[in-house]
Design a protein around this motif. Structure first.
Motif, PDB file in Angstrom:
ATOM      1  N   LYS A 150      13.692  -1.371   6.717  1.00 22.59           N
ATOM      2  CA  LYS A 150      14.067  -1.792   5.365  1.00 22.59           C
ATOM      3  C   LYS A 150      14.118  -0.588   4.426  1.00 22.59           C
ATOM      4  CE  LYS A 150      12.359  -6.522   5.577  1.00 22.59           C
ATOM      5  NZ  LYS A 150      11.318  -7.457   5.116  1.00 22.59           N
ATOM      6  N   TRP A 151      13.129   0.303   4.550  1.00 21.13           N
ATOM      7  CA  TRP A 151      13.111   1.514   3.716  1.00 21.13           C
ATOM      8  C   TRP A 151      14.342   2.359   3.980  1.00 21.13           C
ATOM      9  CZ3 TRP A 151       7.515   3.517   4.953  1.00 21.13           C
ATOM     10  CH2 TRP A 151       6.575   2.683   4.336  1.00 21.13           C
ATOM     11  N   LEU A 152      14.644   2.551   5.260  1.00 20.68           N
ATOM     12  CA  LEU A 152      15.785   3.396   5.626  1.00 20.68           C
ATOM     13  C   LEU A 152      17.086   2.809   5.082  1.00 20.68           C
ATOM     14  CD1 LEU A 152      14.726   4.343   9.247  1.00 20.68           C
ATOM     15  CD2 LEU A 152      14.877   5.884   7.294  1.00 20.68           C
ATOM     16  N   ASN A 153      17.246   1.504   5.202  1.00 19.09           N
ATOM     17  CA  ASN A 153      18.462   0.869   4.667  1.00 19.09           C
ATOM     18  C   ASN A 153      18.522   0.985   3.154  1.00 19.09           C
ATOM     19  OD1 ASN A 153      19.546   0.086   7.115  1.00 19.09           O
ATOM     20  ND2 ASN A 153      18.451  -1.865   7.129  1.00 19.09           N
ATOM     21  N   LYS A 154      17.416   0.751   2.502  1.00 18.48           N
ATOM     22  CA  LYS A 154      17.388   0.778   1.043  1.00 18.48           C
ATOM     23  C   LYS A 154      17.588   2.184   0.496  1.00 18.48           C
ATOM     24  CE  LYS A 154      14.545  -0.386  -2.942  1.00 18.48           C
ATOM     25  NZ  LYS A 154      13.273  -0.942  -3.407  1.00 18.48           N
TER      26      LYS A 154
ATOM     27  N   ILE B 275       0.822  -1.208   0.000  1.00 18.59           N
ATOM     28  CA  ILE B 275       0.000   0.000   0.000  1.00 18.59           C
ATOM     29  C   ILE B 275       0.855   1.256   0.000  1.00 18.59           C
ATOM     30  CG2 ILE B 275      -1.926  -1.104   1.165  1.00 18.59           C
ATOM     31  CD1 ILE B 275      -1.093   0.508   3.678  1.00 18.59           C
ATOM     32  N   TYR B 276       2.154   1.094   0.174  1.00 22.92           N
ATOM     33  CA  TYR B 276       3.032   2.250   0.263  1.00 22.92           C
ATOM     34  C   TYR B 276       3.622   2.571  -1.100  1.00 22.92           C
ATOM     35  CZ  TYR B 276       2.663   0.890   5.130  1.00 22.92           C
ATOM     36  OH  TYR B 276       2.186   0.555   6.355  1.00 22.92           O
ATOM     37  N   THR B 277       3.311   3.730  -1.619  1.00 23.15           N
ATOM     38  CA  THR B 277       3.861   4.148  -2.896  1.00 23.15           C
ATOM     39  C   THR B 277       5.221   4.803  -2.681  1.00 23.15           C
ATOM     40  OG1 THR B 277       2.838   6.322  -2.785  1.00 23.15           O
ATOM     41  CG2 THR B 277       1.557   4.555  -3.838  1.00 23.15           C
ATOM     42  N   LYS B 278       5.901   5.041  -3.768  1.00 19.04           N
ATOM     43  CA  LYS B 278       7.225   5.684  -3.718  1.00 19.04           C
ATOM     44  C   LYS B 278       7.135   7.047  -3.027  1.00 19.04           C
ATOM     45  CE  LYS B 278      10.427   7.838  -6.834  1.00 19.04           C
ATOM     46  NZ  LYS B 278      10.395   8.508  -8.104  1.00 19.04           N
ATOM     47  N   GLU B 279       6.073   7.789  -3.328  1.00 12.90           N
ATOM     48  CA  GLU B 279       5.914   9.120  -2.746  1.00 12.90           C
ATOM     49  C   GLU B 279       5.733   9.054  -1.230  1.00 12.90           C
ATOM     50  OE1 GLU B 279       4.227   8.050  -5.428  1.00 12.90           O
ATOM     51  OE2 GLU B 279       4.676   9.466  -7.038  1.00 12.90           O
TER      52      GLU B 279
END
Length: 151
Positions: free
Chosen positions: A138-142, A102-106
């Motif tokens: 995971k987002w922060l690492n990526k 559900i999480y988009t790039k924005e």
């Protein structure tokens, strides 16, 4: 980076028209209206859905996505799915907990930006937006590893 908390759709439409170098005459012809009407849309915080569909088609961008992202970030947890006694049935619990993709790039950029600017802590993001801790890390690492703008 846009503020998803307050969506100023008219301003976003105007910016998109400028980015795409679309002339006012083409807009007036497309919407079958006068230049004054276009200017009123630019100044408006809301646009009727049938008009927004036309804008989305013309500018080749899904402006409805902005509102969907707003709901993902700011809408309270759904109150539906509860029985008269206030408890959930087991089959409803499984369905309501499924939130994958559900999480988009924005949205991801918005959240990472909040953390990197020091506007919110990781714990605040997890509790306010109900994002799983593992997903956030995971987002922060990526994104912190591969995108210069977040360093």
């Amino acid at each position: 980076m846009m503020d998803l908390k307050q969506i100023k759709i008219g301003q976003l439409l105007e910016n998109s028209v400028k980015e795409n170098h679309i002339e006012r005459e083409r807009l007036c012809s497309f919407f079958n209206c006068k230049a004054k009407d276009i200017e009123e849309m630019y100044g408006s915080d809301t646009v009727a859905t049938d008009i927004l569909i036309k804008w989305s088609q013309l500018l080749q961008y899904d402006f409805f996505r902005l509102y969907s992202q707003h709901l993902v970030l700011y809408a309270p947890p759904a109150a539906n799915g509860y029985s008269q006694t206030g408890t959930k049935r087991k089959d409803e619990i499984q369905e309501l907990q499924f939130r994958k993709n559900i999480y988009t790039k924005e949205i991801i950029e918005f959240i990472i930006n909040k953390i990197n600017k020091g506007e919110m802590t990781r714990e605040e993001v997890i509790s306010k937006y109900r994002i799983p801790k593992t997903t956030l890390y995971k987002w922060l690492n990526k994104y912190n590893g591969y995108r210069e703008e977040y360093k």
